[in-house]
Design an enzyme around this catalytic site. Structure first.
Site, short mmCIF file in Angstrom:
data_model
loop_
_atom_site.label_atom_id
_atom_site.label_comp_id
_atom_site.label_asym_id
_atom_site.label_seq_id
_atom_site.Cartn_x
_atom_site.Cartn_y
_atom_site.Cartn_z
N HIS A 54 1.37 3.83 1.93
CA HIS A 54 1.94 4.53 3.09
C HIS A 54 3.47 4.58 3.01
O HIS A 54 4.12 3.63 2.57
CB HIS A 54 1.49 3.87 4.40
CG HIS A 54 0.05 4.17 4.73
ND1 HIS A 54 -0.70 3.41 5.60
CD2 HIS A 54 -0.78 5.14 4.27
CE1 HIS A 54 -1.92 3.91 5.67
NE2 HIS A 54 -2.00 4.95 4.87
N ASP B 194 -0.38 -4.33 5.83
CA ASP B 194 -1.09 -3.90 7.04
C ASP B 194 -2.55 -4.38 7.04
O ASP B 194 -3.36 -3.93 7.85
CB ASP B 194 -1.05 -2.37 7.18
CG ASP B 194 0.35 -1.88 7.55
OD1 ASP B 194 1.23 -2.73 7.80
OD2 ASP B 194 0.55 -0.66 7.58
N HIS C 64 0.84 -1.21 0.00
CA HIS C 64 0.00 0.00 0.00
C HIS C 64 0.86 1.24 0.00
O HIS C 64 2.08 1.16 0.15
CB HIS C 64 -1.01 -0.02 1.15
CG HIS C 64 -0.43 -0.01 2.53
ND1 HIS C 64 0.34 -1.04 3.03
CD2 HIS C 64 -0.53 0.91 3.53
CE1 HIS C 64 0.69 -0.75 4.27
NE2 HIS C 64 0.19 0.42 4.61
N ASP D 234 5.96 4.30 4.97
CA ASP D 234 6.88 3.30 5.52
C ASP D 234 6.88 1.99 4.73
O ASP D 234 7.67 1.10 5.01
CB ASP D 234 6.57 3.04 7.01
CG ASP D 234 5.12 2.65 7.25
OD1 ASP D 234 4.23 3.14 6.52
OD2 ASP D 234 4.87 1.85 8.16
N HIS D 235 6.01 1.88 3.72
CA HIS D 235 5.98 0.68 2.87
C HIS D 235 6.45 0.96 1.45
O HIS D 235 6.74 0.04 0.70
CB HIS D 235 4.56 0.10 2.83
CG HIS D 235 4.07 -0.34 4.17
ND1 HIS D 235 4.10 -1.65 4.59
CD2 HIS D 235 3.59 0.38 5.22
CE1 HIS D 235 3.64 -1.72 5.84
NE2 HIS D 235 3.33 -0.50 6.23
N HIS E 95 -7.57 -1.06 5.59
CA HIS E 95 -6.51 -0.16 6.07
C HIS E 95 -6.34 1.00 5.10
O HIS E 95 -6.36 2.16 5.49
CB HIS E 95 -5.22 -0.98 6.21
CG HIS E 95 -4.04 -0.19 6.68
ND1 HIS E 95 -3.97 0.36 7.93
CD2 HIS E 95 -2.90 0.15 6.05
CE1 HIS E 95 -2.81 1.01 8.05
NE2 HIS E 95 -2.15 0.90 6.92
N HIS F 52 4.43 -5.23 9.88
CA HIS F 52 4.98 -4.64 11.11
C HIS F 52 5.21 -5.67 12.19
O HIS F 52 4.48 -6.67 12.27
CB HIS F 52 4.00 -3.60 11.69
CG HIS F 52 3.90 -2.35 10.89
ND1 HIS F 52 4.76 -1.30 11.06
CD2 HIS F 52 3.06 -1.99 9.90
CE1 HIS F 52 4.44 -0.33 10.22
NE2 HIS F 52 3.41 -0.73 9.49
ZN LIG Z 1 -0.09 1.43 6.51
#
Ligand SMILES: [Zn+2]
Length: 281
Positions: free
Chosen positions: A56, A134, A54, A58-59, A110, A173
């Site tokens: 975001h 996530d 996705h 951090d990904h 998410h 995570h």
């Molecule tokens: Zn996320």
């Protein structure tokens, strides 16, 4: 198929999946491209493709830099907001890397364009692998930010929950310990939760990853996959699966605030996290 688990940032996982005959490799969720390339180099594999779960930060934040360092890199995902995306995927699309098959599963909740990846290999004794980002974590799931609880229920229970139980689950995570502490408050009499919690405490003390789990295990202790169970319904005071899930998500967020109260942060940093970069987890 070999999977390298690479912990990055505060508690994220980046993965390198290797086709052992052709030595081609596929990365999942690139946050730190230089580290990924070092590992690919050490393994002697040719990294050709990124699968992003996705958009975001951090990904996906390493996609552009990775493509700069290694021109020709194909960056795939199911959301146009993914930075550096070169190929948009659709639900149920199948990809192939040597003997490795990939089925792309759109799992909104998410984020609206969250894609999970189910991988299996021809003529292999290795169990299949799910890269769930996530959408599904060990003993938990990501906050539902963009979807409804009903969509999340469909993604979790009707889509991911019906994959083969031996499927290994590689999530986005390392939230396992808090997830299980929460699961224990939901189902205090569930022996599977208790056993996995003491296992996770040991892993935490030794600072080693808790991934992968298996889908079969998740069905025994992950409350977000157990919304039809009497104990989980009782905890939430609801019966309809989506309503049970909605309450679980809300309670999980309150639980997180209790174990990790948010630190006061300068306004500029907050603006960066929530405005420019979006929610990170
Ligand atoms: Zn996320």
């Amino acid at each position: 198929m070999k999977v390298k688990v690479i912990p990055v940032l505060e508690d994220n996982y980046m993965y390198l999946v290797i086709e052992e005959d052709t030595r081609e490799a596929v990365a999942v969720d690139v946050a730190v491209p230089k580290r990924l390339l070092e590992i690919a180099g050490r393994e002697g594999v040719s990294l050709t493709t990124v699968l992003t779960t996705h958009h975001h930060w951090d990904h996906a934040r390493g996609n552009v830099e990775l493509a700069r360092l290694q021109p020709g890199m194909v960056v795939m995902g199911g959301d146009e907001r993914i930075c550096g995306l070169t190929r948009m995927l659709v639900h149920e699309e199948e990809l192939r890397f040597g003997a490795i098959h990939v089925r792309c599963l759109l799992t909104p909740g998410h984020t609206s364009g969250h894609m999970s990846y189910f991988l299996w290999e021809d003529e292999s004794l290795d169990p299949p692998a799910l890269f769930s980002g996530d959408a599904l974590s060990v003993a938990g799931c990501g906050w539902h930010l963009e979807g409804t609880a009903q969509q999340m229920y469909q993604s979790l229970t009707e889509m991911l929950g019906t994959l083969p139980p031996q499927t290994k689950v590689f999530c986005g995570h390392e939230h396992t310990l808090h997830n299980l502490e929460f699961a224990h408050t939901v189902e205090p009499h569930n022996d599977h939760v208790r056993a996995k919690l003491s296992w996770a405490q040991k892993r935490d003390e030794d600072d080693v990853p808790t991934v992968p789990s298996t889908l079969g295990e998740e069905l025994l202790y992950n409350p977000f996959l157990r919304v039809a169970e009497e104990a989980v319904r009782k905890f939430t005071g609801k019966v309809a699966p989506a309503e049970v899930l909605e309450v679980l998500c809300r309670e999980r967020a309150c639980f997180q605030q209790a174990v990790e109260p948010p630190q006061p942060q300068p306004q500029a940093l907050l603006a960066l996290q929530w405005g420019l970069l979006g929610h990170q987890k």
